[in-house]
Design a protein around this motif. Structure first.
Motif, PDB file in Angstrom:
ATOM      1  N   GLY A   1      -0.758   8.878  -1.233  1.00 43.93           N
ATOM      2  CA  GLY A   1      -0.708   8.520  -0.102  1.00 43.93           C
ATOM      3  C   GLY A   1      -0.575   7.186  -1.099  1.00 43.93           C
TER       4      GLY A   1
ATOM      5  N   SER B   1       7.031   2.751  -2.606  1.00 38.78           N
ATOM      6  CA  SER B   1       7.357   1.901  -1.240  1.00 38.78           C
ATOM      7  C   SER B   1       9.359   1.842  -1.120  1.00 38.78           C
TER       8      SER B   1
ATOM      9  N   TYR C   1      10.242   5.183  -1.931  1.00 42.62           N
ATOM     10  CA  TYR C   1      10.862   6.609  -1.969  1.00 42.62           C
ATOM     11  C   TYR C   1      10.871   6.823  -0.423  1.00 42.62           C
ATOM     12  N   ASN C   2      11.415   7.832  -0.158  1.00 44.95           N
ATOM     13  CA  ASN C   2      12.129   8.256   0.947  1.00 44.95           C
ATOM     14  C   ASN C   2      13.037   7.554   1.778  1.00 44.95           C
ATOM     15  N   HIS C   3      13.212   6.343   1.220  1.00 48.31           N
ATOM     16  CA  HIS C   3      13.965   5.121   1.600  1.00 48.31           C
ATOM     17  C   HIS C   3      15.428   5.400   1.243  1.00 48.31           C
TER      18      HIS C   3
ATOM     19  N   ASP D   1       8.765   4.500   7.339  1.00 42.15           N
ATOM     20  CA  ASP D   1       7.808   5.749   7.126  1.00 42.15           C
ATOM     21  C   ASP D   1       6.247   4.373   7.041  1.00 42.15           C
ATOM     22  N   SER D   2       4.990   4.525   6.326  1.00 48.54           N
ATOM     23  CA  SER D   2       3.830   4.933   6.528  1.00 48.54           C
ATOM     24  C   SER D   2       3.314   3.914   5.301  1.00 48.54           C
ATOM     25  N   THR D   3       5.153   3.619   4.752  1.00 49.06           N
ATOM     26  CA  THR D   3       5.006   3.114   3.568  1.00 49.06           C
ATOM     27  C   THR D   3       5.167   1.424   4.205  1.00 49.06           C
TER      28      THR D   3
ATOM     29  N   ASN E   1      -2.485   5.038   3.451  1.00 50.52           N
ATOM     30  CA  ASN E   1      -1.425   6.487   4.281  1.00 50.52           C
ATOM     31  C   ASN E   1      -1.819   7.891   3.092  1.00 50.52           C
TER      32      ASN E   1
ATOM     33  N   ASP F   1       0.057  10.323   3.696  1.00 50.03           N
ATOM     34  CA  ASP F   1       1.221  10.563   3.762  1.00 50.03           C
ATOM     35  C   ASP F   1       2.091   9.694   4.445  1.00 50.03           C
ATOM     36  N   THR F   2       3.609  10.279   4.111  1.00 55.27           N
ATOM     37  CA  THR F   2       4.126   9.028   5.210  1.00 55.27           C
ATOM     38  C   THR F   2       4.117   9.055   6.332  1.00 55.27           C
ATOM     39  N   SER F   3       4.101   9.671   6.995  1.00 56.42           N
ATOM     40  CA  SER F   3       3.925  10.111   8.445  1.00 56.42           C
ATOM     41  C   SER F   3       1.916   9.141   8.927  1.00 56.42           C
TER      42      SER F   3
END
Length: 509
Positions: free
Chosen positions: A14, A33, A35-37, A129-131, A159, A161-163
């Motif tokens: 996190g 920040s 990641y996963n965007h 997400d959590s970021t 964070n 994890d992402t959620s």
């Protein structure tokens, strides 16, 4: 541990920011920040569905930068429409899931765990997400955005994890969740690089299609919205400088929905059979301030008590077109800790006269009543109710700036004013109107130190009872929230529209 609802997720490396009190260190692992965007084209084309224009009585925003521009205009326009908050609130001002689908609070009130909804997305296509939550809280605190003062006491924000987002406090803050449903809780896109004065980067059901400083704001449906899509494809907000302007715009069809200010009267709109007047409630309170300073007769509790007995709050609330309900304490029905205190000082003219007759005419002196121009009829009604007694106030109609200055200077005996905002409840523990009461101060400190919402509300009720029993001022009524809509418009909010105007469900039949 109290539990709002349940959700589980797997562990993941996190991101956190730490600090003492409000100091927060910079983000680590900056690459995370992104990641996963995933970025897609910004949607600007209009979609099928109704197009509605909303008229508002008030000044148009000169900027869209809700981070740094004060005033309710941006809250009305953007929160719930363009921007969403970590925690939401409903039409009863109760906290509900929003970006966070659930949360847990530890028994000591120091640890908060938020579980985010899956598959959320900003209007530009970036994943939320959590970021983004950590980034938004960090930016608000470090750059002192509006709402930062409500985030004091944060020790760590992580964070894992992402959620999941975990917040640790230095001391309990029972107002944190409510703060996270306002500007302090807005979630911004950590990857966005925009001019916030002219552009937005939100996750709400609308996105800004066109904005002219001081002019209309045009919203269009966000096709990437992660929940139920907006019912209308386009929503335009137009601003007017009077309720007469709103009334004319409704008649000509320039607008289909009108949002009045709390001090506006709905009477001019009631004769049009093509429209419907809906009356809700706000958290704005109209009060008769009593100067508690030593050189005022109202430094004496007995004089304040006399006013409370003499005034007929129920009659006042029924006769004032902008009143939602009579009020007898510092907390309105839509706020945490509300208690019906109508039995504390029921209208009793004889009792009030007995109390005020305790004082000689020379001691009472000249009693001035300062009245803002929009409350002239209310001022006249108060004078009528008090003039049969030794108080017999002299009404002075003044502009808002003069009222504020004279109250601040203590140059008044009575003054009609409004109290509003999430922190106004504690004003009587902080010397407002020169009022001092050690028990009320302790009750309010107890409330702020509460580890959970139940204790918080119970302690607020004790505080409210203390200041009402001591007649700190004369609370009159809670102001109404008024919306006038064409008969073919549905889905509009009715409560708190002076500060919170979610339009996702508004549509033509």
């Amino acid at each position: 541990m109290s539990r709002h609802s349940q959700h589980s997720s797997g562990p993941m490396k996190g991101l956190a920011f730490f600090g003492a009190a409000v100091a927060v260190l910079a983000l680590v692992a900056a690459g995370f920040s992104h990641y996963n965007h995933r970025t897609q084209n910004d949607p600007t084309m209009l979609h099928s569905g109704s197009e509605i224009t909303v008229g508002l009585d008030g000044p148009a925003p000169e900027s869209l930068d809700i981070r740094s521009v004060a005033g309710k205009e941006l809250d009305q326009a953007l929160i719930g429409n363009v921007y969403e908050t970590l925690v939401g609130r409903d039409q009863s001002n109760k906290l509900v899931p929003s970006i966070a689908e659930s949360w847990e609070v530890s028994k000591d009130g120091l640890n908060y765990t938020f579980t985010l909804n899956p598959d959320m997305r900003f209007a530009n296509g970036d994943a939320l997400d959590s970021t983004d939550v950590v980034y938004s809280l960090q930016q608000t605190i470090e750059k002192n955005f509006i709402g930062a003062q409500d985030l004091t006491g944060l020790k760590t924000v992580k964070n894992p994890d992402t959620s999941t987002v975990q917040i640790t406090l230095n001391s309990p803050n029972p107002r944190l969740l409510r703060a996270l449903s306002s500007r302090a809780g807005i979630i911004y896109d950590a990857s966005a690089n925009i001019n916030y004065a002219k552009q937005t980067s939100g996750s709400g059901p609308f996105t800004v299609h066109n904005f002219t400083p001081g002019g209309p704001i045009v919203f269009v449906r966000n096709p990437l919205y992660w929940k139920v899509q907006a019912a209308s494809s386009q929503m335009t907000m137009r601003y007017y400088n009077s309720e007469d302007g709103l009334q004319q715009a409704l008649k000509t069809g320039e607008i289909q929905l009108a949002v009045l200010r709390p001090s506006d009267s709905p009477q001019p709109f009631r004769n049009d059979k093509k429209t419907n007047v809906s009356k809700g409630i706000t958290t704005s309170k109209v009060v008769l301030a009593l100067n508690n300073n030593p050189d005022s007769i109202f430094s004496d509790q007995r004089a304040r008590t006399a006013v409370r007995y003499i005034l007929d709050n129920e009659a006042i609330a029924k006769s004032q077109p902008n009143a939602a309900a009579a009020l007898n304490g510092p907390i309105s029905p839509l706020e945490p800790g509300y208690d019906d205190l109508s039995a504390t000082f029921p209208h009793n003219l004889d009792e009030g006269k007995n109390d005020i007759n305790y004082f000689g005419p020379s001691y009472i002196g000249n009693v001035t009543l300062l009245v803002p121009s929009e409350y002239t009829s209310l001022g006249q009604q108060i004078v009528e109710q008090l003039q049969a007694t030794r108080l017999n106030p002299v009404m002075q109609v003044v502009d808002d700036d003069t009222l504020s200055q004279r109250v601040a200077d203590g140059d008044y005996k009575m003054a009609i004013t409004t109290m509003q905002g999430p922190n106004d409840v504690g004003a009587f523990a902080n010397g407002v109107f020169g009022y001092q009461n050690s028990q009320a101060q302790q009750d309010y400190r107890n409330a702020l130190a509460s580890p959970n919402d139940i204790d918080f509300q119970n302690n607020l009720r004790a505080y409210s009872k203390s200041v009402s029993s001591d007649a700190a001022c004369a609370w009159l009524y809670t102001e109404s929230s008024m919306v006038v809509a064409n008969n073919d418009v549905t889905g509009y909010p009715k409560n708190m529209t002076d500060e919170y105007l979610p339009l996702r469900d508004v549509r033509l039949k």
